[in-house]
Design a protein around this motif. Sequence first.
Motif, PDB file in Angstrom:
ATOM      1  N   LEU A   1      40.093  48.265  37.868  1.00  0.00           N
ATOM      2  CA  LEU A   1      40.645  47.146  38.813  1.00  0.00           C
ATOM      3  C   LEU A   1      40.172  47.641  40.324  1.00  0.00           C
ATOM      4  O   LEU A   1      39.616  46.768  41.152  1.00  0.00           O
ATOM      5  N   SER A   2      40.079  49.101  40.725  1.00  0.00           N
ATOM      6  CA  SER A   2      39.783  49.560  42.143  1.00  0.00           C
ATOM      7  C   SER A   2      38.307  48.980  42.312  1.00  0.00           C
ATOM      8  O   SER A   2      38.022  48.722  43.184  1.00  0.00           O
ATOM      9  N   LEU A   3      37.376  49.297  41.248  1.00  0.00           N
ATOM     10  CA  LEU A   3      36.092  49.098  41.540  1.00  0.00           C
ATOM     11  C   LEU A   3      35.695  47.429  41.759  1.00  0.00           C
ATOM     12  O   LEU A   3      34.928  46.879  42.545  1.00  0.00           O
ATOM     13  N   THR A   4      36.490  46.812  40.850  1.00  0.00           N
ATOM     14  CA  THR A   4      36.309  45.264  40.953  1.00  0.00           C
ATOM     15  C   THR A   4      36.801  44.875  42.499  1.00  0.00           C
ATOM     16  O   THR A   4      35.935  44.076  42.982  1.00  0.00           O
ATOM     17  N   LEU A   5      37.681  45.242  42.959  1.00  0.00           N
ATOM     18  CA  LEU A   5      38.196  44.865  44.183  1.00  0.00           C
ATOM     19  C   LEU A   5      37.364  45.520  45.323  1.00  0.00           C
ATOM     20  O   LEU A   5      37.040  44.529  46.209  1.00  0.00           O
ATOM     21  N   SER A   6      36.848  46.562  44.999  1.00  0.00           N
ATOM     22  CA  SER A   6      35.771  47.073  45.983  1.00  0.00           C
ATOM     23  C   SER A   6      34.830  46.222  46.027  1.00  0.00           C
ATOM     24  O   SER A   6      34.162  45.980  47.356  1.00  0.00           O
ATOM     25  N   LEU A   7      34.321  46.134  44.847  1.00  0.00           N
ATOM     26  CA  LEU A   7      32.876  44.954  44.835  1.00  0.00           C
ATOM     27  C   LEU A   7      33.044  43.891  45.408  1.00  0.00           C
ATOM     28  O   LEU A   7      32.285  43.004  46.156  1.00  0.00           O
ATOM     29  N   GLN A   8      34.451  43.026  45.203  1.00  0.00           N
ATOM     30  CA  GLN A   8      34.565  41.799  45.852  1.00  0.00           C
ATOM     31  C   GLN A   8      34.501  41.729  47.397  1.00  0.00           C
ATOM     32  O   GLN A   8      34.374  40.722  48.022  1.00  0.00           O
ATOM     33  N   ARG A   9      35.065  42.825  47.982  1.00  0.00           N
ATOM     34  CA  ARG A   9      35.274  42.936  49.376  1.00  0.00           C
ATOM     35  C   ARG A   9      33.704  43.231  49.915  1.00  0.00           C
ATOM     36  O   ARG A   9      33.574  42.648  51.002  1.00  0.00           O
ATOM     37  N   LYS A  10      32.909  43.785  49.394  1.00  0.00           N
ATOM     38  CA  LYS A  10      31.514  43.941  49.846  1.00  0.00           C
ATOM     39  C   LYS A  10      30.448  43.095  49.330  1.00  0.00           C
ATOM     40  O   LYS A  10      29.465  43.447  49.773  1.00  0.00           O
ATOM     41  N   GLU A  11      30.662  42.616  48.395  1.00  0.00           N
ATOM     42  CA  GLU A  11      29.559  41.916  47.491  1.00  0.00           C
ATOM     43  C   GLU A  11      28.885  40.825  48.354  1.00  0.00           C
ATOM     44  O   GLU A  11      29.580  39.791  49.022  1.00  0.00           O
TER      45      GLU A  11
ATOM     46  N   GLU B   1      48.423  57.020  28.830  1.00  0.00           N
ATOM     47  CA  GLU B   1      48.112  57.334  30.034  1.00  0.00           C
ATOM     48  C   GLU B   1      46.596  57.224  30.523  1.00  0.00           C
ATOM     49  O   GLU B   1      46.452  56.586  31.635  1.00  0.00           O
ATOM     50  N   ALA B   2      45.802  57.572  29.593  1.00  0.00           N
ATOM     51  CA  ALA B   2      44.429  57.580  29.841  1.00  0.00           C
ATOM     52  C   ALA B   2      43.902  56.088  29.861  1.00  0.00           C
ATOM     53  O   ALA B   2      42.991  55.535  30.883  1.00  0.00           O
ATOM     54  N   ASP B   3      44.521  55.187  28.991  1.00  0.00           N
ATOM     55  CA  ASP B   3      44.079  53.925  29.146  1.00  0.00           C
ATOM     56  C   ASP B   3      44.529  53.145  30.525  1.00  0.00           C
ATOM     57  O   ASP B   3      43.850  52.375  31.112  1.00  0.00           O
ATOM     58  N   ILE B   4      45.623  53.425  31.253  1.00  0.00           N
ATOM     59  CA  ILE B   4      46.171  53.050  32.030  1.00  0.00           C
ATOM     60  C   ILE B   4      45.330  53.554  33.320  1.00  0.00           C
ATOM     61  O   ILE B   4      44.983  52.701  34.300  1.00  0.00           O
ATOM     62  N   ALA B   5      44.916  54.616  33.236  1.00  0.00           N
ATOM     63  CA  ALA B   5      44.118  55.138  34.396  1.00  0.00           C
ATOM     64  C   ALA B   5      42.672  54.410  34.457  1.00  0.00           C
ATOM     65  O   ALA B   5      42.197  54.059  35.430  1.00  0.00           O
ATOM     66  N   GLN B   6      42.309  54.297  33.082  1.00  0.00           N
ATOM     67  CA  GLN B   6      40.984  53.662  33.106  1.00  0.00           C
ATOM     68  C   GLN B   6      41.193  51.911  33.772  1.00  0.00           C
ATOM     69  O   GLN B   6      40.106  51.841  34.267  1.00  0.00           O
ATOM     70  N   GLN B   7      42.036  51.477  33.453  1.00  0.00           N
ATOM     71  CA  GLN B   7      42.287  50.150  33.827  1.00  0.00           C
ATOM     72  C   GLN B   7      42.447  50.178  35.360  1.00  0.00           C
ATOM     73  O   GLN B   7      41.837  49.226  36.108  1.00  0.00           O
ATOM     74  N   GLU B   8      43.045  51.172  36.002  1.00  0.00           N
ATOM     75  CA  GLU B   8      43.256  51.152  37.445  1.00  0.00           C
ATOM     76  C   GLU B   8      41.897  51.520  38.028  1.00  0.00           C
ATOM     77  O   GLU B   8      41.501  51.001  39.202  1.00  0.00           O
TER      78      GLU B   8
ATOM     79  N   LEU C   1      25.644  48.812  39.757  1.00  0.00           N
ATOM     80  CA  LEU C   1      24.581  49.320  40.361  1.00  0.00           C
ATOM     81  C   LEU C   1      24.791  49.008  41.901  1.00  0.00           C
ATOM     82  O   LEU C   1      24.434  50.089  42.710  1.00  0.00           O
ATOM     83  N   GLN C   2      25.261  48.026  42.133  1.00  0.00           N
ATOM     84  CA  GLN C   2      25.592  47.854  43.689  1.00  0.00           C
ATOM     85  C   GLN C   2      26.643  48.755  44.251  1.00  0.00           C
ATOM     86  O   GLN C   2      26.443  49.396  45.435  1.00  0.00           O
ATOM     87  N   TRP C   3      27.561  49.038  43.634  1.00  0.00           N
ATOM     88  CA  TRP C   3      28.695  50.105  43.754  1.00  0.00           C
ATOM     89  C   TRP C   3      27.872  51.369  43.951  1.00  0.00           C
ATOM     90  O   TRP C   3      28.069  52.000  45.099  1.00  0.00           O
ATOM     91  N   GLN C   4      27.082  51.603  43.030  1.00  0.00           N
ATOM     92  CA  GLN C   4      26.333  53.399  43.275  1.00  0.00           C
ATOM     93  C   GLN C   4      25.669  53.157  44.373  1.00  0.00           C
ATOM     94  O   GLN C   4      25.698  54.195  45.139  1.00  0.00           O
TER      95      GLN C   4
END
Length: 67
Positions: free
Chosen positions: A13-23, A3-10, A57-60
């Motif tokens: 993925l969420s971070l990647t998608l957020s950055l793609q929208r705002k980058e 479950e920890a591995d799955i949570a980390q992947q999620e 860094l951009q996300w932070q």
Amino acid sequence: MDEADIAQQEVELSLTLSLQRKEPSLAATGVCHFCSEPVAEGQKFCDSDCEEDWRRLQWQRSQRVRG
């Protein structure tokens, strides 16, 4: 995979998608946008580690409360 591995992947993925929208669009400048090392023509980062560090860094920065 537990479950920890799955949570980390999620989270990743969420971070990647957020950055793609705002980058903002980055121009290739001949140097790495994170560490300023010279890079090949058309490249924006010297390696995937610098790209990931720059994205984090951009996300932070986007999460800071401005007042």
